[in-house]
Motif scaffolding. Structure first.
Motif, mmCIF file in Angstrom:
data_model
loop_
_atom_site.group_PDB
_atom_site.id
_atom_site.type_symbol
_atom_site.label_atom_id
_atom_site.label_comp_id
_atom_site.label_asym_id
_atom_site.label_seq_id
_atom_site.Cartn_x
_atom_site.Cartn_y
_atom_site.Cartn_z
ATOM 1 N N ALA A 70 0.839 -1.360 0.012
ATOM 2 C CA ALA A 70 -0.016 0.092 -0.043
ATOM 3 C C ALA A 70 0.989 1.445 -0.022
ATOM 4 O O ALA A 70 2.119 1.377 0.427
ATOM 5 N N ARG A 71 0.338 2.241 -0.623
ATOM 6 C CA ARG A 71 1.036 3.577 -0.733
ATOM 7 C C ARG A 71 0.702 4.384 0.354
ATOM 8 O O ARG A 71 -0.544 4.774 0.748
ATOM 9 N N VAL A 72 1.534 4.885 1.066
ATOM 10 C CA VAL A 72 1.384 5.924 2.347
ATOM 11 C C VAL A 72 1.438 7.278 1.696
ATOM 12 O O VAL A 72 2.470 7.470 1.315
ATOM 13 N N PRO A 73 0.473 7.986 1.980
ATOM 14 C CA PRO A 73 0.489 9.388 1.198
ATOM 15 C C PRO A 73 1.357 10.338 1.901
ATOM 16 O O PRO A 73 1.622 10.133 3.289
ATOM 17 N N ALA A 74 1.834 11.381 1.257
ATOM 18 C CA ALA A 74 2.654 12.416 1.753
ATOM 19 C C ALA A 74 1.625 13.141 2.882
ATOM 20 O O ALA A 74 0.561 13.594 2.689
ATOM 21 N N LEU A 75 2.241 13.959 3.946
ATOM 22 C CA LEU A 75 1.962 14.784 4.831
ATOM 23 C C LEU A 75 2.697 16.099 5.004
ATOM 24 O O LEU A 75 3.832 15.815 5.243
ATOM 25 N N VAL A 76 2.421 17.203 4.480
ATOM 26 C CA VAL A 76 2.921 18.428 4.703
ATOM 27 C C VAL A 76 2.294 19.469 5.378
ATOM 28 O O VAL A 76 1.102 19.374 5.665
ATOM 29 N N ALA A 77 2.808 20.434 5.823
ATOM 30 C CA ALA A 77 2.254 21.408 6.567
ATOM 31 C C ALA A 77 2.941 22.706 6.142
ATOM 32 O O ALA A 77 4.006 23.006 5.892
ATOM 33 N N LEU A 78 1.843 23.731 5.784
ATOM 34 C CA LEU A 78 2.125 25.199 5.559
ATOM 35 C C LEU A 78 1.909 25.925 6.711
ATOM 36 O O LEU A 78 0.889 26.010 7.246
ATOM 37 N N VAL A 79 2.838 26.346 7.308
ATOM 38 C CA VAL A 79 3.049 27.376 8.624
ATOM 39 C C VAL A 79 3.129 28.955 8.010
ATOM 40 O O VAL A 79 4.327 29.017 7.504
ATOM 41 N N CYS A 80 2.252 29.570 8.022
ATOM 42 C CA CYS A 80 2.414 31.008 7.579
ATOM 43 C C CYS A 80 1.398 31.989 8.481
ATOM 44 O O CYS A 80 0.499 31.626 9.202
ATOM 45 N N THR A 81 1.726 33.011 8.541
ATOM 46 C CA THR A 81 1.042 34.312 9.309
ATOM 47 C C THR A 81 0.593 35.037 8.177
ATOM 48 O O THR A 81 1.171 35.796 7.807
ATOM 49 N N MET A 82 -0.934 35.216 8.247
ATOM 50 C CA MET A 82 -1.320 35.749 7.138
ATOM 51 C C MET A 82 -1.895 37.352 7.871
ATOM 52 O O MET A 82 -2.390 37.208 8.964
ATOM 53 N N ALA A 83 -1.688 38.208 6.804
ATOM 54 C CA ALA A 83 -2.124 39.616 7.592
ATOM 55 C C ALA A 83 -3.622 39.965 7.550
ATOM 56 O O ALA A 83 -3.934 40.774 8.110
#
Length: 102
Positions: A70-83
């Motif tokens: 089975a393929r394990v999907p990628a997990l990414v995080a975008l951490v940004c401070t929006m104005a």
């Protein structure tokens, strides 16, 4: 295909985070489910204890458990401070978000 949802409590480190599940666009032979390629977690809210830098983090690379497994999907995080507020992105916010998405 991209599906937006609230991040699950086991995925989120703060309340109110969004998650986007990215699915393979090719149709399966049975015409049903597409395979999950990745999940993108978004932490965009401004808060006092949040570091000021904006960043993209790979939390898990996509891989196969074993040969033919089975393929394990990628997990990414975008951490940004929006104005901007929670409902609207400024032009700077859009540029920043697209930059972090790559």
């Amino acid at each position: 295909r991209v599906v937006s949802r609230c991040a699950n409590p086991d995925e989120a480190w703060v309340p109110g985070m969004r998650a986007f599940d990215v699915f393979d666009a090719t149709e399966q032979e049975d015409g049903k489910h597409h395979s999950l390629l990745a999940t993108i977690l978004l932490d965009l809210a401004t808060r006092p204890d949040k570091p000021p830098q904006d960043a993209h983090f790979t939390l898990r690379c996509a891989h196969r458990r074993d040969e033919g497994g089975a393929r394990v999907p990628a997990l990414v995080a975008l951490v940004c401070t929006m104005a901007a507020d929670d409902r609207h992105l400024s032009p700077r916010d859009v540029t920043l978000l697209l930059h972090e998405l790559g």
